[in-house]
Write a protein that holds these residues in place. Structure first.
Motif, PDB file in Angstrom:
ATOM      1  N   ALA A  50      32.385  42.756  42.997  1.00 60.64           N
ATOM      2  CA  ALA A  50      33.138  43.999  42.785  1.00 60.64           C
ATOM      3  C   ALA A  50      34.072  43.870  41.586  1.00 60.64           C
ATOM      4  N   CYS A  51      34.666  42.696  41.390  1.00 58.34           N
ATOM      5  CA  CYS A  51      35.538  42.483  40.223  1.00 58.34           C
ATOM      6  C   CYS A  51      34.734  42.579  38.926  1.00 58.34           C
ATOM      7  N   LEU A  78      42.139  48.539  33.759  1.00 57.35           N
ATOM      8  CA  LEU A  78      41.783  47.146  33.482  1.00 57.35           C
ATOM      9  C   LEU A  78      42.836  46.197  34.056  1.00 57.35           C
ATOM     10  N   ALA A  79      44.098  46.595  33.977  1.00 55.01           N
ATOM     11  CA  ALA A  79      45.171  45.759  34.543  1.00 55.01           C
ATOM     12  C   ALA A  79      45.013  45.630  36.057  1.00 55.01           C
ATOM     13  N   TYR A  80      44.657  46.719  36.730  1.00 53.82           N
ATOM     14  CA  TYR A  80      44.436  46.661  38.178  1.00 53.82           C
ATOM     15  C   TYR A  80      43.252  45.767  38.521  1.00 53.82           C
ATOM     16  N   VAL A  81      42.171  45.894  37.768  1.00 53.70           N
ATOM     17  CA  VAL A  81      40.993  45.066  38.034  1.00 53.70           C
ATOM     18  C   VAL A  81      41.324  43.596  37.789  1.00 53.70           C
ATOM     19  N   MET A  82      42.045  43.307  36.718  1.00 56.69           N
ATOM     20  CA  MET A  82      42.411  41.918  36.437  1.00 56.69           C
ATOM     21  C   MET A  82      43.337  41.371  37.526  1.00 56.69           C
ATOM     22  N   GLY A  83      44.253  42.206  38.008  1.00 62.25           N
ATOM     23  CA  GLY A  83      45.118  41.784  39.110  1.00 62.25           C
ATOM     24  C   GLY A  83      44.322  41.479  40.362  1.00 62.25           C
ATOM     25  N   ALA A  84      43.308  42.310  40.636  1.00 63.05           N
ATOM     26  CA  ALA A  84      42.448  42.062  41.794  1.00 63.05           C
ATOM     27  C   ALA A  84      41.673  40.756  41.620  1.00 63.05           C
ATOM     28  N   VAL A  86      42.634  38.095  39.922  1.00 64.66           N
ATOM     29  CA  VAL A  86      43.577  36.984  40.119  1.00 64.66           C
ATOM     30  C   VAL A  86      43.877  36.804  41.603  1.00 64.66           C
ATOM     31  N   LEU A  87      44.091  37.910  42.304  1.00 61.72           N
ATOM     32  CA  LEU A  87      44.391  37.833  43.731  1.00 61.72           C
ATOM     33  C   LEU A  87      43.208  37.274  44.509  1.00 61.72           C
ATOM     34  N   SER A  90      42.844  33.488  43.854  1.00 63.88           N
ATOM     35  CA  SER A  90      43.902  32.619  44.377  1.00 63.88           C
ATOM     36  C   SER A  90      44.179  32.864  45.852  1.00 63.88           C
ATOM     37  N   ALA A  91      43.326  33.599  46.547  1.00 62.66           N
ATOM     38  CA  ALA A  91      43.575  33.946  47.948  1.00 62.66           C
ATOM     39  C   ALA A  91      43.706  32.718  48.840  1.00 62.66           C
ATOM     40  N   SER A  92      42.791  31.768  48.720  1.00 61.71           N
ATOM     41  CA  SER A  92      42.875  30.595  49.593  1.00 61.71           C
ATOM     42  C   SER A  92      44.096  29.743  49.260  1.00 61.71           C
ATOM     43  N   GLY A  93      44.474  29.685  47.985  1.00 55.07           N
ATOM     44  CA  GLY A  93      45.685  28.956  47.603  1.00 55.07           C
ATOM     45  C   GLY A  93      46.943  29.593  48.155  1.00 55.07           C
TER      46      GLY A  93
END
Length: 99
Positions: A50-51, A78-84, A86-87, A90-93
């Protein structure tokens, strides 16, 4: 006086032992948890896909806007997609840091 302090400290130590929250460590996976991990891996793959689709969509909007000579309204998408991204990456971290 020192005996009273020693008894008080010893009593406080024993009381704190009983009131302490037990630490289970990292825990142990229950039987059959492999299936749950498989579902989580499928979900992670779906989120990654999806990203990628989101970035392709933003690229298409950017190309279309450039062709029409419009401004950069697509930059927020694009900022929202990039934020998604990154999230999701890094979810497991994040969960590991909170546990």
């Amino acid at each position: 006086m020192f005996d009273l302090l020693a008894v008080s400290a010893d009593t406080a130590h024993h009381v704190m032992q009983y009131l302490a929250v037990p630490d289970p460590g990292s825990g142990e996976a229950p039987p059959g948890s492999e299936k749950i991990l498989k579902i989580l891996k499928w979900a992670a793959w779906g989120v990654s896909a999806a990203c990628v689709v989101g970035i392709f969509g933003c690229a298409a909007k950017m190309a279309n806007s450039h062709r029409r000579g419009e401004g950069g309204e697509h930059a927020m998408g694009l900022a929202y997609v990039m934020g998604a991204c990154v999230l999701a990456g890094s979810a497991s971290g994040i969960v590991g840091a909170l546990i």
